[in-house]
Every structure is written in structure tokens, then in C-alpha cells.
Design a protein around this motif. Structure first.
Motif, PDB file in Angstrom:
ATOM      1  N   ASP A   1      -4.791   6.429   2.004  1.00 54.78           N
ATOM      2  CA  ASP A   1      -4.313   6.590   0.633  1.00 54.78           C
ATOM      3  C   ASP A   1      -5.446   6.980  -0.295  1.00 54.78           C
ATOM      4  O   ASP A   1      -5.281   7.842  -1.169  1.00 54.78           O
ATOM      5  N   CYS A   2      -6.608   6.385  -0.128  1.00 57.08           N
ATOM      6  CA  CYS A   2      -7.734   6.671  -1.019  1.00 57.08           C
ATOM      7  C   CYS A   2      -8.193   8.114  -0.876  1.00 57.08           C
ATOM      8  O   CYS A   2      -8.514   8.771  -1.873  1.00 57.08           O
TER       9      CYS A   2
ATOM     10  N   ARG B   1      -6.015   3.540  -9.257  1.00 54.04           N
ATOM     11  CA  ARG B   1      -5.246   3.027  -8.130  1.00 54.04           C
ATOM     12  C   ARG B   1      -5.535   1.547  -7.969  1.00 54.04           C
ATOM     13  O   ARG B   1      -6.665   1.094  -8.155  1.00 54.04           O
ATOM     14  N   THR B   2      -4.497   0.789  -7.630  1.00 54.10           N
ATOM     15  CA  THR B   2      -4.642  -0.639  -7.354  1.00 54.10           C
ATOM     16  C   THR B   2      -4.048  -0.937  -5.997  1.00 54.10           C
ATOM     17  O   THR B   2      -2.897  -0.580  -5.714  1.00 54.10           O
ATOM     18  N   TYR B   3      -4.824  -1.595  -5.151  1.00 52.18           N
ATOM     19  CA  TYR B   3      -4.331  -2.057  -3.851  1.00 52.18           C
ATOM     20  C   TYR B   3      -4.085  -3.556  -3.939  1.00 52.18           C
ATOM     21  O   TYR B   3      -5.016  -4.328  -4.181  1.00 52.18           O
ATOM     22  N   ILE B   4      -2.831  -3.955  -3.791  1.00 53.49           N
ATOM     23  CA  ILE B   4      -2.493  -5.369  -3.753  1.00 53.49           C
ATOM     24  C   ILE B   4      -2.348  -5.772  -2.293  1.00 53.49           C
ATOM     25  O   ILE B   4      -1.410  -5.349  -1.608  1.00 53.49           O
ATOM     26  N   LEU B   5      -3.291  -6.560  -1.810  1.00 48.44           N
ATOM     27  CA  LEU B   5      -3.226  -7.049  -0.438  1.00 48.44           C
ATOM     28  C   LEU B   5      -2.340  -8.284  -0.422  1.00 48.44           C
ATOM     29  O   LEU B   5      -2.633  -9.286  -1.084  1.00 48.44           O
TER      30      LEU B   5
ATOM     31  N   ILE C   1     -13.431   7.581 -10.957  1.00 49.93           N
ATOM     32  CA  ILE C   1     -12.178   7.019 -10.461  1.00 49.93           C
ATOM     33  C   ILE C   1     -12.328   5.507 -10.406  1.00 49.93           C
ATOM     34  O   ILE C   1     -13.322   4.989  -9.880  1.00 49.93           O
ATOM     35  N   PHE C   2     -11.350   4.813 -10.948  1.00 48.76           N
ATOM     36  CA  PHE C   2     -11.396   3.354 -11.030  1.00 48.76           C
ATOM     37  C   PHE C   2     -10.345   2.768 -10.092  1.00 48.76           C
ATOM     38  O   PHE C   2      -9.145   2.949 -10.300  1.00 48.76           O
ATOM     39  N   ILE C   3     -10.807   2.088  -9.047  1.00 43.91           N
ATOM     40  CA  ILE C   3      -9.925   1.511  -8.029  1.00 43.91           C
ATOM     41  C   ILE C   3     -10.101  -0.001  -8.023  1.00 43.91           C
ATOM     42  O   ILE C   3     -11.230  -0.501  -7.954  1.00 43.91           O
ATOM     43  N   THR C   4      -8.992  -0.720  -8.101  1.00 46.84           N
ATOM     44  CA  THR C   4      -9.055  -2.185  -8.111  1.00 46.84           C
ATOM     45  C   THR C   4      -8.357  -2.760  -6.889  1.00 46.84           C
ATOM     46  O   THR C   4      -7.420  -2.168  -6.352  1.00 46.84           O
TER      47      THR C   4
END
Length: 218
Positions: free
Chosen positions: A207-208, A131-135, A4-7
Motif C-alpha cells: 500500500d505504501c 495515510r494511516t495504518y490501523i493495526l 508525506i505524513f504516514i501514521t
């Protein structure tokens, strides 16, 4: 099982690195095999390119060179480190990826969005984040945090070449991140980062874990 690739993305000073580390620690405690990395960087070659990109002394760097240097760093990073980790079934947490190029080079510098995407697509062989989390924080908060970090003290850090750019540039970058989120709602989660670290981490953790459950059930 594929990995799983999370950015993690967002304006400079949004706290993405802190949140990435917290998520990594939580996942490791559950027994997951986690790789933590960053862009630009992640490998010896990519880190050398990073030092060129971010050096405040390189004010003469033209926009096209910046785009291609980021892409060169990404190509080495993806093929040497990220893809092998994903093929081994690991969870990869990356501090910035292609969305950063789109936000900073396309929206920030005014380079054609499709050009930046195509260059990044070639460099990464089409790899996309799961998944991408934009803070997200207001620009004034972002810049205030950067300047506080660059203040006096033993942990003071000089602002890099990108961080030193004008407030209008940073405003365009933030708008770019919002556009990316609007274009990719199935992948991107915008997280209000103008809150406590604990509140932000809780939202990302929830969410993760849901993402992991969906991945395992596939």
C-alpha cells in the motif's frame, strides 16, 4: 515536493512500532529521506509531557488534563519537528497521532468526540496524515501481549498508566479505531495484525508503495 505524513495506530500491543520501523528501513533502502517519530513525544518538551501522561503513579489525573497534555505535547511536536520535515520534502512516519486522541480520550474516556477533534486540530494547526495504518487485534490478544511484555526478564517493562486501564476501556478504544476507519476510508487502512510480522509488513509495503507512486505523479 511536499513530504508525506504516514501514521501508525491501533490498540496497545498491536505491533505498530515494529511495523513502523520495518517500513522506515525499507524506505531508506530505496533512498527516501525518512523521519521516524512518536506521540506523545518526539521533542524534548513533548517527551517530558509524555512522562507525566504515562506515569502509573499519576492515577489522580483527570480526563480533561489528559486531553490537554496530549494536545500540548502534539503542538510542540508538530511545529518543532513534523511540519519542518514535511516542508523539506521528507517522509514522516509517526507512531500515533490525532486518531489516538480520538480513540483513547473520546471513545475510551467518553469525552465528546468533536471536542477532542477540535483541541487536536488547534494543537496541530490542522495537519492531517496522508495515510494511516490501523493495526487491529482483538482486545484479549492486545492485553495478553502487553502482560507478556511486562513479564519477567531483562526486557520487562512496567505497564504504563494507559495500559493498566480496565478491559472495557480498551474495548471502547478498539471500537473507536474502527469508527475512525469507517469515517475516513480515503485515508485509513485497517491491517489485520493478528498474523505474522512478515504478512503484516508485506501488506503495508504494498500500500505504501502505491501511495508513493500516486504522490510522485501529482
Amino acid at each position: 515536493m511536499n513530504g508525506i505524513f504516514i501514521t501508525f495506530e491501533g490498540p496497545d500491543g498491536a505491533g505498530k512500532t515494529t511495523q513502523l520501523k520495518q517500513l522506515a528501513e525499507g524506505l531508506k533502502k530505496l533512498g527516501h529521506d525518512v523521519l521516524v517519530t512518536r506521540e506523545p513525544g518526539g521533542t524534548a518538551i513533548s517527551d517530558q509531557i509524555r512522562s507525566i501522561i504515562l506515569d502509573p503513579a499519576h492515577k489522580e489525573m483527570v480526563d480533561q488534563a489528559e486531553v490537554l497534555l496530549y494536545a500540548a505535547s502534539r503542538a510542540q511536536h508538530v511545529h518543532q519537528l513534523i511540519l519542518p520535515a514535511l516542508q523539506a520534502g521528507r517522509i514522516v512516519l509517526c507512531d500515533r497521532f490525532i486518531d489516538a486522541s480520538v480513540a483513547y480520550q473520546a471513545y475510551g474516556l467518553g469525552i465528546d468526540v468533536d471536542q477532542v477533534k477540535e483541541i487536536s486540530r488547534y494543537a496541530s494547526s490542522g495537519l492531517q496524515a496522508t495515510r494511516t495504518y490501523i493495526l487491529d487485534v482483538p482486545v484479549e490478544v492486545s492485553l495478553a501481549r502487553l502482560h507478556h511484555r511486562a513479564g519477567s526478564g531483562s526486557d520487562a517493562q512496567q505497564l504504563d498508566r494507559i495500559e493498566q486501564k480496565h478491559v472495557d476501556y480498551h474495548s471502547r478504544v478498539r471500537a473507536g479505531f474502527h469508527q475512525i476507519a469507517a469515517d475516513h476510508p480515503e485515508r485509513v487502512q485497517v491491517v489485520d495484525a493478528n498474523r505474522s510480522e512478515e504478512e503484516i509488513a508485506a501488506d503495508i509495503w504494498t500500500d505504501c508503495n502505491q501511495l508513493l507512486e500516486e504522490h510522485i505523479s501529482v
